[in-house]
Scaffold this motif. Structure first.
Motif, PDB file in Angstrom:
ATOM      1  N   PRO A 172       4.060  -7.008   3.061  1.00 29.82           N
ATOM      2  CA  PRO A 172       2.105  -7.515   3.066  1.00 29.82           C
ATOM      3  C   PRO A 172       0.899  -7.364   2.074  1.00 29.82           C
ATOM      4  N   PHE A 173       0.882  -8.608   2.206  1.00 32.14           N
ATOM      5  CA  PHE A 173      -0.191  -8.854   1.245  1.00 32.14           C
ATOM      6  C   PHE A 173      -2.224  -8.050   1.314  1.00 32.14           C
ATOM      7  N   VAL A 174      -1.216  -7.153   1.228  1.00 30.75           N
ATOM      8  CA  VAL A 174      -3.014  -6.003   0.698  1.00 30.75           C
ATOM      9  C   VAL A 174      -3.413  -7.177  -0.080  1.00 30.75           C
ATOM     10  N   HIS A 206      -1.812  -4.289   9.197  1.00 25.50           N
ATOM     11  CA  HIS A 206      -1.899  -3.673   7.867  1.00 25.50           C
ATOM     12  C   HIS A 206      -3.321  -3.589   7.000  1.00 25.50           C
ATOM     13  N   CYS A 207      -4.187  -4.177   7.044  1.00 27.68           N
ATOM     14  CA  CYS A 207      -5.250  -3.814   6.103  1.00 27.68           C
ATOM     15  C   CYS A 207      -6.293  -3.050   6.710  1.00 27.68           C
ATOM     16  N   GLU A 313      -1.150 -15.196  -1.547  1.00 26.11           N
ATOM     17  CA  GLU A 313      -1.261 -14.186  -2.552  1.00 26.11           C
ATOM     18  C   GLU A 313      -1.714 -12.481  -2.427  1.00 26.11           C
ATOM     19  N   PRO A 314      -1.545 -11.385  -2.635  1.00 24.39           N
ATOM     20  CA  PRO A 314      -2.255 -10.043  -1.911  1.00 24.39           C
ATOM     21  C   PRO A 314      -3.737 -10.309  -2.026  1.00 24.39           C
ATOM     22  N   GLY A 315      -4.505  -9.904  -0.969  1.00 22.27           N
ATOM     23  CA  GLY A 315      -5.426 -10.628  -0.502  1.00 22.27           C
ATOM     24  C   GLY A 315      -6.018 -11.472   0.437  1.00 22.27           C
ATOM     25  N   GLY A 334       4.854 -11.391   2.833  1.00 24.24           N
ATOM     26  CA  GLY A 334       5.788 -12.382   2.341  1.00 24.24           C
ATOM     27  C   GLY A 334       6.663 -12.480   1.042  1.00 24.24           C
ATOM     28  N   SER A 335       6.847 -13.496  -0.269  1.00 24.18           N
ATOM     29  CA  SER A 335       7.507 -13.318  -1.091  1.00 24.18           C
ATOM     30  C   SER A 335       6.766 -14.154  -2.080  1.00 24.18           C
TER      31      SER A 335
END
Length: 361
Positions: A172-174, A206-207, A313-315, A334-335
């Protein structure tokens, strides 16, 4: 506040759910598919018109229909079918028929087998109407015995599935389009919505958790409280605004302008889309798969996602995926990154709206 958002699930919108789009310039050839159009010339159609035709043909064809997508280069609706009688029906209606090997029921059975036998962290699978297969992806963490197990299961599915490798790691892009902050970190606002006549916004589940407070600056005053959060399974959350924070129905384009958002729409394979998030701002790409299942690890499995080649990306989590003035998805994870690229998954907006009883506004 302008919008950003990130990923997941399934509320069906009749026309959209029926259509999948292949990117301009993509051609598909296979010994398992026939493209004979005889004397019929497919109609030139917009995406919207193709969606309407797809709904009509689905009703006529029933189980003889094996998936549809929109050929953006030819501006034609392509309909996968299982025999020539069904192909004739498609051609007479103005669509482009392809006789394929796998039925939708067979592809669904393949997905069930993957769920039962290969639920492995770092994997995903999505139905691809262009290849008429379930595309299974393993990230770089899947190796050794787990990769051997996954390979064996996919090989056992024969022509119904194909295994691919990703150089990145699914997560997850947390920590990402305007930034929103809580005690748990930073994410991105997806879309402003209205529920029961009051302003809210949606973001990734998931945030944060229900009851958490959110601000539009790190350490700033709260602008809203998360009233519902769903993750895993789904990946969406609803935040109710407090005070007089501006909540226009638009997405921040990070160039001094914004894209107005007037409606919610369904993703289609090959659809050209844009993503806005607080870390990497605006990037574009296309939808590459539908109804994706992603295993982020630690028991966090999310289903019904939109798969794309748009980087994130994360964020950026929770940020907006949109096509013109239509809200499409919320960034889930993602990746890869926006230097090397990778796969990114999004929660369908229509499912989140349906679950929350909200609407774009």
């Amino acid at each position: 506040m302008k919008h950003r958002r990130i990923p997941r699930r399934k509320a069906t919108m009749a026309a959209g759910a029926a259509v999948a789009i292949v990117a301009a310039g993509v051609t598909f050839q296979s010994a398992n598919a026939s493209d004979n159009t005889e004397q019929f010339t497919p109609k030139t159609l917009s995406v919207s018109a193709a969606g309407s035709l797809a709904v009509s043909l689905r009703a006529d064809l029933g189980s003889d229909e094996a998936g549809v997508y929109y050929d953006a280069k030819a501006k034609a609706l392509v309909v996968n079918v299982v025999d020539e009688d069904a192909a004739k029906t498609v051609r007479e209606a103005g669509g482009k028929a392809r006789v394929v090997e796998n039925t939708l029921a067979e592809l669904k059975s393949a997905r069930t087998a993957l769920t039962d036998k290969a639920t492995i962290p770092g994997t995903s699978w999505a139905t691809d109407p262009v290849s008429n297969k379930v595309i299974v992806t393993a990230d770089r963490t899947v190796e050794g015995a787990e990769l051997a197990k996954l390979t064996k299961v996919v090989e056992g599915l024969g022509a119904k599935a194909e295994l691919k490798k990703s150089a990145g790691e699914f997560k997850p892009f947390v920590s990402g389009g305007d930034a929103i902050h809580s005690g748990g970190g930073r994410c991105s606002l997806g879309f402003n919505v209205v529920k029961d006549g009051e302003p809210h916004f949606i973001t990734a589940g998931h945030c944060g958790k229900s009851g958490s407070e959110w601000s539009d600056s790190e350490g700033g005053a709260a602008i809203g409280t998360m009233v519902d959060s769903q993750f895993p399974g789904n990946d969406f959350a609803l935040v109710k605004y407090s005070g007089d924070t501006a909540h226009a129905s638009e997405v921040n384009l990070y160039n001094g302008s914004a894209q107005a958002i007037a409606k919610a729409g369904e993703a289609t394979v090959g659809m050209k889309v844009q993503r806005s998030g607080s870390t990497t701002q605006v990037h574009d790409g296309e939808v590459t798969g539908l109804d994706a299942t992603v295993n982020y690890g630690n028991g966090d499995v999310v289903e019904g996602l939109i798969q794309t080649n748009v980087c994130a990306e994360p964020g950026d989590s929770g940020g907006s995926l949109f096509a013109g003035d239509a809200a499409i998805g919320l960034t889930s994870g993602g990746s890869g990154d926006c230097t090397a690229g990778g796969e990114t998954f999004f929660q369908p907006v229509t499912e989140a709206l349906s679950t929350f009883g909200a609407e774009i506004g």
